[in-house]
Design an enzyme around this catalytic site. Structure first.
Site, short mmCIF file in Angstrom:
data_model
loop_
_atom_site.label_atom_id
_atom_site.label_comp_id
_atom_site.label_asym_id
_atom_site.label_seq_id
_atom_site.Cartn_x
_atom_site.Cartn_y
_atom_site.Cartn_z
N GLU A 14 51.35 37.50 36.63
CA GLU A 14 50.26 37.38 37.62
C GLU A 14 50.45 36.09 38.40
OE1 GLU A 14 46.03 37.92 36.26
OE2 GLU A 14 45.67 36.16 37.52
N GLU B 118 44.90 35.73 29.94
CA GLU B 118 44.81 34.28 30.13
C GLU B 118 43.86 33.64 29.13
OE1 GLU B 118 43.76 33.43 34.19
OE2 GLU B 118 45.73 34.03 34.95
C1 DCB Z 1 43.00 34.44 36.89
C2 DCB Z 1 42.52 35.74 36.29
C3 DCB Z 1 42.05 36.72 37.31
C4 DCB Z 1 41.41 36.00 38.45
C5 DCB Z 1 42.52 35.23 39.12
C6 DCB Z 1 42.04 34.39 40.30
O1 DCB Z 1 42.05 33.43 36.58
F1 DCB Z 1 43.45 36.30 35.50
O2 DCB Z 1 41.17 37.63 36.69
O3 DCB Z 1 40.88 36.91 39.38
O4 DCB Z 1 43.24 34.41 38.24
O5 DCB Z 1 41.09 33.48 39.89
C7 DCB Z 1 39.58 36.67 39.87
C8 DCB Z 1 39.37 37.62 41.02
C9 DCB Z 1 37.95 37.55 41.49
C10 DCB Z 1 37.02 37.77 40.30
C11 DCB Z 1 37.33 36.78 39.20
C12 DCB Z 1 36.49 37.00 37.94
O6 DCB Z 1 40.30 37.32 42.05
O7 DCB Z 1 37.74 38.52 42.47
O8 DCB Z 1 35.68 37.59 40.73
O9 DCB Z 1 38.68 36.92 38.83
O10 DCB Z 1 36.72 38.24 37.39
C13 DCB Z 1 42.38 32.07 36.64
C14 DCB Z 1 43.66 31.63 36.83
C15 DCB Z 1 43.96 30.27 36.82
C16 DCB Z 1 42.96 29.35 36.63
C17 DCB Z 1 41.63 29.78 36.44
C18 DCB Z 1 41.36 31.15 36.46
N1 DCB Z 1 43.25 27.97 36.65
N2 DCB Z 1 40.00 31.57 36.30
O11 DCB Z 1 44.38 27.58 36.76
O12 DCB Z 1 42.33 27.16 36.57
O13 DCB Z 1 39.15 30.75 35.95
O14 DCB Z 1 39.64 32.75 36.53
#
Ligand code: DCB
Length: 523
Positions: A449, A361
């Site tokens: 994902e 991402e």
């Molecule tokens: C993505 C990432 C993934 C993340 C998930 C949920 O990030 F690919 O690594 O996973 O979506 O946010 C989270 C885990 C947590 C962990 C965190 C940091 O579930 O347990 O603490 O990662 O490693 C996204 C996806 C979409 C968006 C933002 C994010 N968005 N983001 O649309 O704004 O900022 O992580």
């Protein structure tokens, strides 16, 4: 002595005189953009100026001041505080009302007088006045030029604040989530939230309107499933993932969480457990930052290889995901990626099971033309030198949501798909329509994902929204992997806390998200 007298008489005047109007503040010009708001809020007793008759509109507001004014405006009664700070009663009441979390303004008082960051201030306002308000992710995030600077836990509140007009952004369209705000600005924001909050659920602060139903797809794609022995080498024909024989195929399965955090759920038994429910693909999410591959390459690479081999042993397809996240632009580690993918692609050059996801991402300031595309070209060349026809999955800016940028300027090559990532509690019809536009332009999509939660991995679960999404994908023959196969205490996790990785699973081991997702592997 003289000074003391002055202060005392000023204090007395404050008590005796009716509450001053803004015009009474020596530094609030009646013609200023904030004079009306300051005047009205002062008249209702919500604002008090300084003893010297000033309001100091340009001064950065502290957490203590912001919470106190908001609490007064919301009619929240002070409670007994945990420290001796003058604002401890209101901050305690706000904390207990759930307006913010302990770490954002610790009740010990040390940070009460620090500026309150704008993202925290907006969260407090929305919790206090408009707790039900929501903003559509695609519509609102587009208004915020520096959306990527925002911390995930504030998305909901900030999107809702833009949707309801509480926040309008500055002239450059930026929100500046980590900066402070002036007392004048704070005053305007509090007043807007207060007004919109009292408009009731039917007013502009009410819940977002339900989305339009999706038009049926004219020609639903019929896909087959099955594993590697049945389908062989995959290929992309007219934007559709197909098997070696050219039949449309759908891969559905789980993504691991961070491999270096939850290696136990990438072992043979865990992967087999997903296959037992019908999954035919497994995604190995190898974080590069956050203590992952770039910090401990040898150990994490060994874990990735073990997970790939475990999936292959189950006759499953397997996606190797170079999980960039905190390292916003993939280009910052292109050299490491080239070396890594060269080695892996050579190792698996004869296996039809492996798909390469080269950048999870891209985010932050990463652009398609300047970062992601040039990165993809180099890493694709490295892979192709070893593995001429394996399917390669390419991400796009804004956490792999900007597939329209890729569709307008695709990477040259065969057997390429673009990843689209969504979270059902955050993303809806607008993002789905990007998929149809991209496919119409000949760009194939793989949802490598997605989560039943909000974009931060928590909240919900949003099962109804997830159903709409999966039906949409199924109708179009689009493959997917769900985030994530782990037992972390977050709603996107598929497993109950403490689920053993060394035995088969039953329904009792699955969370609400896991039960739903596992039930959909078969389409
Ligand atoms: C993505 C990432 C993934 C993340 C998930 C949920 O990030 F690919 O690594 O996973 O979506 O946010 C989270 C885990 C947590 C962990 C965190 C940091 O579930 O347990 O603490 O990662 O490693 C996204 C996806 C979409 C968006 C933002 C994010 N968005 N983001 O649309 O704004 O900022 O992580």
């Amino acid at each position: 002595m003289k000074k003391r007298l002055l202060i005392l008489s000023a204090l007395l005047l404050c008590l005796v005189l009716p509450v001053p109007r803004a015009a009474a503040f020596s530094d609030v010009a009646p013609s200023s953009w904030y004079a009306a708001a300051v005047g009205e809020m002062t008249a209702s007793g919500l604002l008090r100026g300084y003893e010297d008759g000033t309001f100091r509109p340009d001064r950065t507001i502290s957490g203590a001041e912001f919470v106190t004014i908001t609490a007064r405006a919301a009619g929240l009664a002070p409670r007994s505080g945990q420290c001796s700070h003058w604002a401890a009663g209101y901050t305690e009441a706000a904390l207990q009302a759930g307006w913010y979390d302990w770490d954002e303004l610790p009740p010990t008082g040390e940070t009460f007088d620090q500026p309150v960051p704008r993202q925290v201030a907006v969260k407090i306002l929305m919790k206090a006045f408009l707790p039900e308000a929501r903003g559509d992710y695609m519509t609102e995030s587009r208004k915020i030029a520096d959306f990527a600077q925002l911390d995930g836990r504030y998305y909901e509140a900030v999107l809702a604040a833009y949707a309801t007009g509480v926040v309008r952004g500055d002239s450059g369209g930026t929100f500046r989530p980590k900066s402070g705000l002036s007392r004048a600005e704070a005053c305007i924001l509090i007043q807007r939230a207060l007004q919109r909050g009292s408009a009731g659920p039917a007013g502009p602060g009410g819940p977002a309107q339900p989305e339009q139903p999706i038009a049926p797809v004219p020609q639903p794609v019929t896909t087959i499933q099955g594993g590697v022995s049945q389908n062989g080498w995959l290929q992309v024909i007219d934007a559709q993932l197909c098997n070696e024989a050219g039949q449309p195929v759908a891969l559905r399965g789980m993504s691991s969480h961070g491999l270096h955090w939850f290696p136990q759920y990438t072992n043979a038994q865990s992967i087999q457990n997903t296959a037992a429910y019908g999954a035919n693909v497994f995604r190995v999410a190898m974080y590069t930052g956050e203590g992952g591959y770039l910090s401990q390459p040898a150990a994490v690479k060994a874990q990735a290889i073990a997970a790939i081999d475990a999936a292959i042993a189950q006759d499953m397809y397997v996606i190797l995901d170079w999980h960039i996240l905190s390292d916003g632009s993939p280009f910052s580690h292109v050299t490491e990626a080239e070396a890594f993918f060269t080695e892996i692609a050579e190792r698996y050059q004869d296996s039809p099971a492996l798909l390469y996801e080269i950048c999870n991402e891209p985010n932050g300031g990463a652009t398609w033309a300047g970062d992601v595309k040039p990165y993809a070209q180099r890493v694709l060349a490295a892979i192709r030198a070893q593995s001429p026809k394996a399917v390669v999955l390419i991400g796009s800016p804004t956490w792999s949501q900007d597939i329209h940028l890729a569709a307008a300027d695709p990477v040259e090559g065969e057997n390429l798909l673009y990843t689209l990532h969504f979270y059902a509690g955050t993303h809806g019809a607008d993002l789905r329509s990007r998929i149809d536009s991209a496919r119409a332009a000949g760009t194939g999509i793989f949802v490598s994902e997605w989560g039943t939660s909000r974009a931060d991995g928590s909240g919900g679960v949003f099962i109804e929204e997830s159903k709409v999404w999966l039906d949409f994908l199924d109708q179009r023959g689009i493959s997917w992997c769900n985030w994530s196969l782990c037992d972390k205490n977050e709603t996107s996790a598929a497993l109950q806390p403490g689920t053993p990785a060394d035995r088969p699973w039953t329904g009792a081991d699955l969370t609400a998200s896991g039960s739903f997702v596992f039930s959909r592997f078969g389409g």
